[in-house]
Design a protein around this motif. Structure first.
Motif, PDB file in Angstrom:
ATOM      1  N   ARG A 180     -38.939 -35.446  -1.356  1.00 35.94           N
ATOM      2  CA  ARG A 180     -40.016 -36.407  -1.083  1.00 35.94           C
ATOM      3  C   ARG A 180     -40.777 -36.021   0.200  1.00 35.94           C
ATOM      4  O   ARG A 180     -42.012 -36.116   0.250  1.00 35.94           O
ATOM      5  CB  ARG A 180     -39.458 -37.823  -0.936  1.00 35.94           C
ATOM      6  CG  ARG A 180     -38.930 -38.398  -2.246  1.00 35.94           C
ATOM      7  CD  ARG A 180     -38.267 -39.753  -2.041  1.00 35.94           C
ATOM      8  NE  ARG A 180     -37.709 -40.269  -3.290  1.00 35.94           N
ATOM      9  CZ  ARG A 180     -38.423 -40.877  -4.225  1.00 35.94           C
ATOM     10  NH1 ARG A 180     -39.737 -41.042  -4.067  1.00 35.94           N
ATOM     11  NH2 ARG A 180     -37.845 -41.309  -5.331  1.00 35.94           N
ATOM     12  N   ALA A 181     -40.043 -35.566   1.223  1.00 32.58           N
ATOM     13  CA  ALA A 181     -40.692 -35.178   2.486  1.00 32.58           C
ATOM     14  C   ALA A 181     -41.625 -33.989   2.264  1.00 32.58           C
ATOM     15  O   ALA A 181     -42.745 -33.948   2.797  1.00 32.58           O
ATOM     16  CB  ALA A 181     -39.642 -34.858   3.542  1.00 32.58           C
ATOM     17  N   MET A 182     -41.168 -33.013   1.456  1.00 32.86           N
ATOM     18  CA  MET A 182     -42.021 -31.849   1.168  1.00 32.86           C
ATOM     19  C   MET A 182     -43.284 -32.296   0.434  1.00 32.86           C
ATOM     20  O   MET A 182     -44.394 -31.860   0.758  1.00 32.86           O
ATOM     21  CB  MET A 182     -41.250 -30.821   0.320  1.00 32.86           C
ATOM     22  CG  MET A 182     -40.244 -30.014   1.112  1.00 32.86           C
ATOM     23  SD  MET A 182     -39.578 -28.610   0.186  1.00 32.86           S
ATOM     24  CE  MET A 182     -38.220 -29.354  -0.678  1.00 32.86           C
ATOM     25  N   GLN A 183     -43.106 -33.206  -0.555  1.00 37.17           N
ATOM     26  CA  GLN A 183     -44.258 -33.679  -1.326  1.00 37.17           C
ATOM     27  C   GLN A 183     -45.245 -34.423  -0.427  1.00 37.17           C
ATOM     28  O   GLN A 183     -46.451 -34.326  -0.598  1.00 37.17           O
ATOM     29  CB  GLN A 183     -43.793 -34.623  -2.450  1.00 37.17           C
ATOM     30  CG  GLN A 183     -43.065 -33.888  -3.563  1.00 37.17           C
ATOM     31  CD  GLN A 183     -42.563 -34.851  -4.639  1.00 37.17           C
ATOM     32  OE1 GLN A 183     -42.370 -36.043  -4.372  1.00 37.17           O
ATOM     33  NE2 GLN A 183     -42.334 -34.333  -5.834  1.00 37.17           N
ATOM     34  N   GLU A 184     -44.717 -35.181   0.528  1.00 39.11           N
ATOM     35  CA  GLU A 184     -45.590 -35.998   1.368  1.00 39.11           C
ATOM     36  C   GLU A 184     -46.233 -35.194   2.499  1.00 39.11           C
ATOM     37  O   GLU A 184     -47.387 -35.431   2.863  1.00 39.11           O
ATOM     38  CB  GLU A 184     -44.808 -37.183   1.950  1.00 39.11           C
ATOM     39  CG  GLU A 184     -44.594 -38.312   0.924  1.00 39.11           C
ATOM     40  CD  GLU A 184     -43.445 -39.241   1.277  1.00 39.11           C
ATOM     41  OE1 GLU A 184     -43.096 -39.319   2.489  1.00 39.11           O
ATOM     42  OE2 GLU A 184     -42.880 -39.872   0.363  1.00 39.11           O
ATOM     43  N   GLN A 185     -45.478 -34.253   3.080  1.00 37.47           N
ATOM     44  CA  GLN A 185     -45.962 -33.581   4.277  1.00 37.47           C
ATOM     45  C   GLN A 185     -46.434 -32.145   4.030  1.00 37.47           C
ATOM     46  O   GLN A 185     -47.194 -31.610   4.830  1.00 37.47           O
ATOM     47  CB  GLN A 185     -44.866 -33.562   5.357  1.00 37.47           C
ATOM     48  CG  GLN A 185     -44.392 -34.960   5.779  1.00 37.47           C
ATOM     49  CD  GLN A 185     -43.135 -34.901   6.638  1.00 37.47           C
ATOM     50  OE1 GLN A 185     -42.962 -33.974   7.418  1.00 37.47           O
ATOM     51  NE2 GLN A 185     -42.269 -35.886   6.480  1.00 37.47           N
ATOM     52  N   GLY A 186     -45.933 -31.513   2.975  1.00 35.87           N
ATOM     53  CA  GLY A 186     -46.261 -30.109   2.744  1.00 35.87           C
ATOM     54  C   GLY A 186     -45.613 -29.198   3.778  1.00 35.87           C
ATOM     55  O   GLY A 186     -44.806 -29.646   4.596  1.00 35.87           O
ATOM     56  N   ALA A 187     -46.005 -27.900   3.736  1.00 38.41           N
ATOM     57  CA  ALA A 187     -45.421 -26.929   4.661  1.00 38.41           C
ATOM     58  C   ALA A 187     -46.432 -26.635   5.769  1.00 38.41           C
ATOM     59  O   ALA A 187     -47.648 -26.782   5.543  1.00 38.41           O
ATOM     60  CB  ALA A 187     -45.081 -25.649   3.901  1.00 38.41           C
ATOM     61  N   PRO A 188     -46.007 -26.204   6.953  1.00 38.77           N
ATOM     62  CA  PRO A 188     -44.601 -26.037   7.341  1.00 38.77           C
ATOM     63  C   PRO A 188     -43.932 -27.393   7.583  1.00 38.77           C
ATOM     64  O   PRO A 188     -44.612 -28.373   7.864  1.00 38.77           O
ATOM     65  CB  PRO A 188     -44.707 -25.249   8.655  1.00 38.77           C
ATOM     66  CG  PRO A 188     -46.023 -25.662   9.229  1.00 38.77           C
ATOM     67  CD  PRO A 188     -46.929 -25.879   8.051  1.00 38.77           C
ATOM     68  N   ILE A 189     -42.605 -27.409   7.499  1.00 36.74           N
ATOM     69  CA  ILE A 189     -41.890 -28.674   7.663  1.00 36.74           C
ATOM     70  C   ILE A 189     -40.498 -28.426   8.243  1.00 36.74           C
ATOM     71  O   ILE A 189     -39.869 -27.393   7.959  1.00 36.74           O
ATOM     72  CB  ILE A 189     -41.794 -29.429   6.306  1.00 36.74           C
ATOM     73  CG1 ILE A 189     -41.223 -30.851   6.495  1.00 36.74           C
ATOM     74  CG2 ILE A 189     -40.971 -28.627   5.307  1.00 36.74           C
ATOM     75  CD1 ILE A 189     -41.273 -31.690   5.227  1.00 36.74           C
ATOM     76  N   ARG A 190     -40.077 -29.313   9.088  1.00 40.87           N
ATOM     77  CA  ARG A 190     -38.698 -29.274   9.607  1.00 40.87           C
ATOM     78  C   ARG A 190     -38.178 -30.711   9.609  1.00 40.87           C
ATOM     79  O   ARG A 190     -38.660 -31.536  10.389  1.00 40.87           O
ATOM     80  CB  ARG A 190     -38.658 -28.737  11.034  1.00 40.87           C
ATOM     81  CG  ARG A 190     -38.288 -27.262  11.122  1.00 40.87           C
ATOM     82  CD  ARG A 190     -38.157 -26.828  12.547  1.00 40.87           C
ATOM     83  NE  ARG A 190     -39.379 -26.191  13.008  1.00 40.87           N
ATOM     84  CZ  ARG A 190     -39.577 -25.816  14.271  1.00 40.87           C
ATOM     85  NH1 ARG A 190     -38.641 -26.035  15.194  1.00 40.87           N
ATOM     86  NH2 ARG A 190     -40.706 -25.233  14.625  1.00 40.87           N
ATOM     87  N   VAL A 191     -37.256 -31.029   8.714  1.00 33.69           N
ATOM     88  CA  VAL A 191     -36.702 -32.383   8.652  1.00 33.69           C
ATOM     89  C   VAL A 191     -35.177 -32.354   8.528  1.00 33.69           C
ATOM     90  O   VAL A 191     -34.598 -31.376   8.047  1.00 33.69           O
ATOM     91  CB  VAL A 191     -37.264 -33.202   7.456  1.00 33.69           C
ATOM     92  CG1 VAL A 191     -38.715 -33.591   7.686  1.00 33.69           C
ATOM     93  CG2 VAL A 191     -37.087 -32.444   6.154  1.00 33.69           C
ATOM     94  N   ILE A 192     -34.583 -33.435   8.987  1.00 34.85           N
ATOM     95  CA  ILE A 192     -33.183 -33.687   8.647  1.00 34.85           C
ATOM     96  C   ILE A 192     -33.105 -35.053   7.995  1.00 34.85           C
ATOM     97  O   ILE A 192     -33.839 -35.976   8.343  1.00 34.85           O
ATOM     98  CB  ILE A 192     -32.225 -33.649   9.864  1.00 34.85           C
ATOM     99  CG1 ILE A 192     -32.808 -34.422  11.029  1.00 34.85           C
ATOM    100  CG2 ILE A 192     -31.874 -32.234  10.242  1.00 34.85           C
ATOM    101  CD1 ILE A 192     -31.754 -34.789  12.018  1.00 34.85           C
ATOM    102  N   ALA A 193     -32.175 -35.144   7.032  1.00 34.79           N
ATOM    103  CA  ALA A 193     -32.047 -36.373   6.236  1.00 34.79           C
ATOM    104  C   ALA A 193     -30.599 -36.852   6.296  1.00 34.79           C
ATOM    105  O   ALA A 193     -29.745 -36.336   5.578  1.00 34.79           O
ATOM    106  CB  ALA A 193     -32.468 -36.098   4.792  1.00 34.79           C
ATOM    107  N   PRO A 194     -30.311 -37.813   7.178  1.00 32.09           N
ATOM    108  CA  PRO A 194     -28.967 -38.381   7.221  1.00 32.09           C
ATOM    109  C   PRO A 194     -28.873 -39.585   6.283  1.00 32.09           C
ATOM    110  O   PRO A 194     -29.885 -40.234   6.037  1.00 32.09           O
ATOM    111  CB  PRO A 194     -28.840 -38.845   8.682  1.00 32.09           C
ATOM    112  CG  PRO A 194     -30.229 -39.185   9.103  1.00 32.09           C
ATOM    113  CD  PRO A 194     -31.178 -38.356   8.243  1.00 32.09           C
ATOM    114  N   GLY A 195     -27.678 -39.876   5.789  1.00 31.17           N
ATOM    115  CA  GLY A 195     -27.548 -41.106   5.000  1.00 31.17           C
ATOM    116  C   GLY A 195     -26.350 -41.157   4.091  1.00 31.17           C
ATOM    117  O   GLY A 195     -25.554 -40.213   4.019  1.00 31.17           O
TER     118      GLY A 195
END
Ligand code: 2NL
Length: 357
Positions: A180-195
């Motif tokens: 979802r983050a890639m779809q919303e923000q596109g590249a380049p991207i650096r995310v972490i997803a805790p949960g």
């Protein structure tokens, strides 16, 4: 007269308590008391005798009454002194200690890991815990016939008759958050997803709900060398040591190619973990270069971009760092919660042993 006076004044002086005092008052100056009776006799006397005896008796009555009330307040004072001597309270004592609540070790570790990656430029991403099967599986290059997609391993939501939406599951990893983050923000991207994530598993080392942090870094020329440095930097910060050594073991995940499981050099002396030295290796995470199919699911062109991804189990990390021996201590109540919602997977044999405890 003098005998009466001596008798009562001595008795009053020797009275031990208020009820003894009251008995004496009735005996002496009550309606039928000795002094009162004598006063009644005044009527039978000659006027001369009465003139002498009347004032004497009145004086005696007054003297006894004031002796009684003096003794009464003396007794009350003594009783108060006694209470003050025995019933005291030290208001300067410290209060009794009260048990303080603390942050849950899993929350603590989630925060620590998040902060370390945030310092390396990763933004935190969050998403739903109930996902459709495209975000949880297809987008991650997990084929329809893959065994993790069965009810044996995954919690499927019940579907009402006539509901033609795609099947929904409790997410089995936080990867869909990154899609979802890639779809919303596109590249380049650096995310972490805790949960929280969910799998139908329950034994010494697995619980049906557990916690994960996944990381994703996409750019023009991100390589496994960048992955290696990021993970080493993470281990140095998390385990608070200057030197760490990681071992990358070839592995397989549908969503990365190549894939590697990562072990950390450590020693276990006398039951205590030391990181960066010793002859043991401890598996801490899975990782790899994001599969081109997965980049495409996120709307990113694999001919233009590439990147790494990794997944870390938080619960075991919390147990290691904070010395918690059995994972199941965290989760007994959550099992009842899952059963409340009637997930069929809870009735498969692999879970039955745990649930019947
Ligand atoms: C493990 C394995 C891993 C990932 C998770 C990931 C996410 C996206 C794309 C590609 Cl969006 N990969 N996540 C990659 C490799 C391993 O976790 O054993 N975790 C405890």
């Amino acid at each position: 007269m003098d005998d009466l006076r001596t008798k009562y004044l001595e008795a009053i002086a020797g009275a031990g308590d208020e009820s003894a005092l009251e008995d004496l008052r009735l005996q002496a100056v009550g309606k039928k008391g000795e002094v009162s009776l004598k006063m009644r006799e005044l009527g039978k006397m000659t006027p001369e005798e009465r003139q002498v005896m009347g004032p004497k008796l009145n004086a005696l009555k007054d003297e006894i009454n004031s002796a009684l009330s003096a003794k009464k307040s003396a007794l009350a004072d003594a009783a108060l002194d006694e209470r003050l001597r025995t019933e005291w309270l030290d208001v300067t004592l410290p209060s009794r200690p009260r048990r303080q609540g603390t942050i849950h070790p899993v929350s603590q570790v989630t925060e620590e890991v998040t902060t370390i990656f945030a310092d390396m430029g990763f933004a935190v991403a969050e998403g739903p815990q109930v996902e459709d099967d495209w975000y949880n599986f297809d987008a991650l290059n997990i084929p329809a016939e893959h065994p993790t997609r069965t009810e044996m391993d995954t919690f499927y939501m019940h579907k009402a008759e006539g509901d033609d939406r795609p099947p929904h599951v409790l997410r089995t990893h936080t990867s869909p958050v990154q899609i979802r983050a890639m779809q919303e923000q596109g590249a380049p991207i650096r995310v972490i997803a805790p949960g929280r994530v969910y799998r139908a598993d329950y034994d010494q080392t697995h619980t049906p709900m557990f916690h994960q942090i996944e990381g994703l870094a996409i750019d023009r020329d991100i390589s496994m060398a960048n992955l290696k440095w990021c993970l080493e930097e993470f281990c140095r910060a998390f385990f608070e040591v200057d030197k760490v050594e990681l071992r990358f073991r070839a592995s397989h995940f549908p969503f990365t190619e190549p894939s590697a499981e990562v072990d950390l050099r450590c020693s276990w002396e006398g039951g205590t973990l030391k990181v960066g030295e010793g002859d043991d290796w401890m598996e801490i995470l899975g990782s790899g270069m994001v599969h081109p199919h997965v980049l495409r699911s996120g709307g990113i062109d694999p001919d233009q971009w590439q990147g790494f991804a990794f997944g870390i189990g938080i619960d075991r990390l919390a147990m290691l760092k904070y010395g918690i021996p059995d994972l199941r201590a965290f989760f007994d109540s959550d099992l009842r919660w899952l059963r409340h919602y009637g997930f069929a997977s809870l009735d498969v044999p692999s879970l039955a042993g745990g649930l019947s405890r």
